[in-house]
Scaffold this motif. Sequence first.
Motif, PDB file in Angstrom:
ATOM      1  N   ALA A  90     -33.543  41.522  24.140  1.00 58.84           N
ATOM      2  CA  ALA A  90     -33.473  42.558  23.106  1.00 58.84           C
ATOM      3  C   ALA A  90     -34.445  42.247  21.972  1.00 58.84           C
ATOM      4  O   ALA A  90     -35.031  43.161  21.381  1.00 58.84           O
ATOM      5  N   ASN A  91     -34.617  40.978  21.678  1.00 61.91           N
ATOM      6  CA  ASN A  91     -35.563  40.574  20.625  1.00 61.91           C
ATOM      7  C   ASN A  91     -36.994  40.957  20.981  1.00 61.91           C
ATOM      8  O   ASN A  91     -37.803  41.206  20.086  1.00 61.91           O
ATOM      9  N   LEU A  92     -37.308  40.999  22.266  1.00 58.56           N
ATOM     10  CA  LEU A  92     -38.653  41.391  22.674  1.00 58.56           C
ATOM     11  C   LEU A  92     -38.975  42.807  22.196  1.00 58.56           C
ATOM     12  O   LEU A  92     -40.096  43.093  21.784  1.00 58.56           O
ATOM     13  N   HIS A  93     -37.978  43.701  22.235  1.00 55.13           N
ATOM     14  CA  HIS A  93     -38.191  45.074  21.758  1.00 55.13           C
ATOM     15  C   HIS A  93     -38.426  45.083  20.248  1.00 55.13           C
ATOM     16  O   HIS A  93     -39.272  45.845  19.759  1.00 55.13           O
ATOM     17  N   ILE A  94     -37.701  44.259  19.533  1.00 55.94           N
ATOM     18  CA  ILE A  94     -37.906  44.200  18.081  1.00 55.94           C
ATOM     19  C   ILE A  94     -39.303  43.673  17.778  1.00 55.94           C
ATOM     20  O   ILE A  94     -39.996  44.189  16.894  1.00 55.94           O
ATOM     21  N   LYS A  95     -39.718  42.651  18.505  1.00 56.73           N
ATOM     22  CA  LYS A  95     -41.053  42.084  18.281  1.00 56.73           C
ATOM     23  C   LYS A  95     -42.152  43.096  18.608  1.00 56.73           C
ATOM     24  O   LYS A  95     -43.156  43.186  17.897  1.00 56.73           O
ATOM     25  N   LYS A  96     -41.948  43.869  19.677  1.00 52.98           N
ATOM     26  CA  LYS A  96     -42.926  44.901  20.023  1.00 52.98           C
ATOM     27  C   LYS A  96     -42.954  45.994  18.962  1.00 52.98           C
ATOM     28  O   LYS A  96     -44.022  46.520  18.637  1.00 52.98           O
ATOM     29  N   ALA A  97     -41.782  46.331  18.418  1.00 52.81           N
ATOM     30  CA  ALA A  97     -41.720  47.329  17.351  1.00 52.81           C
ATOM     31  C   ALA A  97     -42.448  46.821  16.111  1.00 52.81           C
ATOM     32  O   ALA A  97     -43.167  47.573  15.442  1.00 52.81           O
ATOM     33  N   ARG A  98     -42.283  45.560  15.818  1.00 54.48           N
ATOM     34  CA  ARG A  98     -42.955  44.971  14.657  1.00 54.48           C
ATOM     35  C   ARG A  98     -44.470  44.979  14.854  1.00 54.48           C
ATOM     36  O   ARG A  98     -45.223  45.304  13.937  1.00 54.48           O
ATOM     37  N   SER A  99     -44.904  44.629  16.050  1.00 52.48           N
ATOM     38  CA  SER A  99     -46.341  44.650  16.345  1.00 52.48           C
ATOM     39  C   SER A  99     -46.903  46.064  16.240  1.00 52.48           C
ATOM     40  O   SER A  99     -48.006  46.263  15.717  1.00 52.48           O
ATOM     41  N   ALA A 100     -46.153  47.037  16.730  1.00 49.12           N
ATOM     42  CA  ALA A 100     -46.605  48.432  16.647  1.00 49.12           C
ATOM     43  C   ALA A 100     -46.676  48.894  15.194  1.00 49.12           C
ATOM     44  O   ALA A 100     -47.598  49.614  14.815  1.00 49.12           O
ATOM     45  N   ALA A 101     -45.714  48.473  14.388  1.00 50.21           N
ATOM     46  CA  ALA A 101     -45.714  48.867  12.975  1.00 50.21           C
ATOM     47  C   ALA A 101     -46.893  48.244  12.233  1.00 50.21           C
ATOM     48  O   ALA A 101     -47.436  48.852  11.311  1.00 50.21           O
ATOM     49  N   LYS A 102     -47.287  47.060  12.642  1.00 51.16           N
ATOM     50  CA  LYS A 102     -48.427  46.403  11.976  1.00 51.16           C
ATOM     51  C   LYS A 102     -49.734  47.161  12.177  1.00 51.16           C
ATOM     52  O   LYS A 102     -50.620  47.098  11.345  1.00 51.16           O
ATOM     53  N   GLU A 111     -39.719  53.931  19.263  1.00 46.23           N
ATOM     54  CA  GLU A 111     -39.227  53.836  20.640  1.00 46.23           C
ATOM     55  C   GLU A 111     -38.662  52.448  20.929  1.00 46.23           C
ATOM     56  O   GLU A 111     -37.579  52.314  21.521  1.00 46.23           O
ATOM     57  N   HIS A 112     -39.372  51.412  20.509  1.00 49.59           N
ATOM     58  CA  HIS A 112     -38.896  50.044  20.753  1.00 49.59           C
ATOM     59  C   HIS A 112     -37.656  49.736  19.920  1.00 49.59           C
ATOM     60  O   HIS A 112     -36.766  49.018  20.381  1.00 49.59           O
ATOM     61  N   LEU A 113     -37.587  50.274  18.718  1.00 49.44           N
ATOM     62  CA  LEU A 113     -36.390  50.064  17.899  1.00 49.44           C
ATOM     63  C   LEU A 113     -35.170  50.716  18.530  1.00 49.44           C
ATOM     64  O   LEU A 113     -34.067  50.155  18.501  1.00 49.44           O
ATOM     65  N   GLU A 114     -35.352  51.889  19.111  1.00 48.73           N
ATOM     66  CA  GLU A 114     -34.223  52.560  19.782  1.00 48.73           C
ATOM     67  C   GLU A 114     -33.753  51.757  20.987  1.00 48.73           C
ATOM     68  O   GLU A 114     -32.545  51.631  21.229  1.00 48.73           O
ATOM     69  N   MET A 115     -34.704  51.191  21.749  1.00 50.97           N
ATOM     70  CA  MET A 115     -34.329  50.352  22.895  1.00 50.97           C
ATOM     71  C   MET A 115     -33.632  49.077  22.417  1.00 50.97           C
ATOM     72  O   MET A 115     -32.664  48.619  23.032  1.00 50.97           O
ATOM     73  N   ALA A 116     -34.109  48.499  21.312  1.00 49.57           N
ATOM     74  CA  ALA A 116     -33.490  47.291  20.765  1.00 49.57           C
ATOM     75  C   ALA A 116     -32.078  47.588  20.271  1.00 49.57           C
ATOM     76  O   ALA A 116     -31.159  46.794  20.489  1.00 49.57           O
ATOM     77  N   LEU A 117     -31.910  48.735  19.632  1.00 52.20           N
ATOM     78  CA  LEU A 117     -30.588  49.125  19.134  1.00 52.20           C
ATOM     79  C   LEU A 117     -29.603  49.235  20.292  1.00 52.20           C
ATOM     80  O   LEU A 117     -28.484  48.709  20.223  1.00 52.20           O
TER      81      LEU A 117
END
Length: 127
Positions: A90-102, A111-117
Motif C-alpha cells: 500500500a505504501n508503494l501507491h503513496i510513494k507513486k502518488a508523491r512522485s506524481a505530485a512532485k 489515482e494512486h491515492l485512491e488505490m492507497a486508501l
Amino acid sequence: MKNFKKLVLSLAIACSMGAASTTVMAETDAGRITYAPDKAIDLTVEKIKAALVAAESSDAPAITELTKEAIDMSKEINANDKVDIARSRANLHIKKARSAAKVDDIKGAKEHLEMALKAFQELKGMI
C-alpha cells in the motif's frame, strides 16, 4: 589452583555480562508515542483522505507533504508479517502518488491515492 582461577574468571565474566545486559538497558524513547495497529491505520487513512482533498484543489505541494506524513504514520502499523507485507504494498501507491505530485501530475497522484486508501482500509480486516 588452575581450575579455581578458571572458575573465578568464568563467574566474573558471566556476572559482568549479566550486569550490563542489553535488554536491561533497552528503553523506549521518552517522547515517542506508540499507537495500536488499528489506530495507526485510522491515522494513516486520515492523512490519505487529506491528500485526496488537496488533490481535488490541485495543490501539489500539499499532496507531497501529506503523502510524506502518511508514509511516516504507516510505519507505526505493527501487527504481524501479513499486515506488514500488505502495508508495504500500500505504501508503494503513496510513494507513486508523491512522485506524481512532485511533477505536477495531479490526476496520477489522485489515482494512486485512491488505490492507497482502498489498500489501507483493507488492512483493518487483516488485524
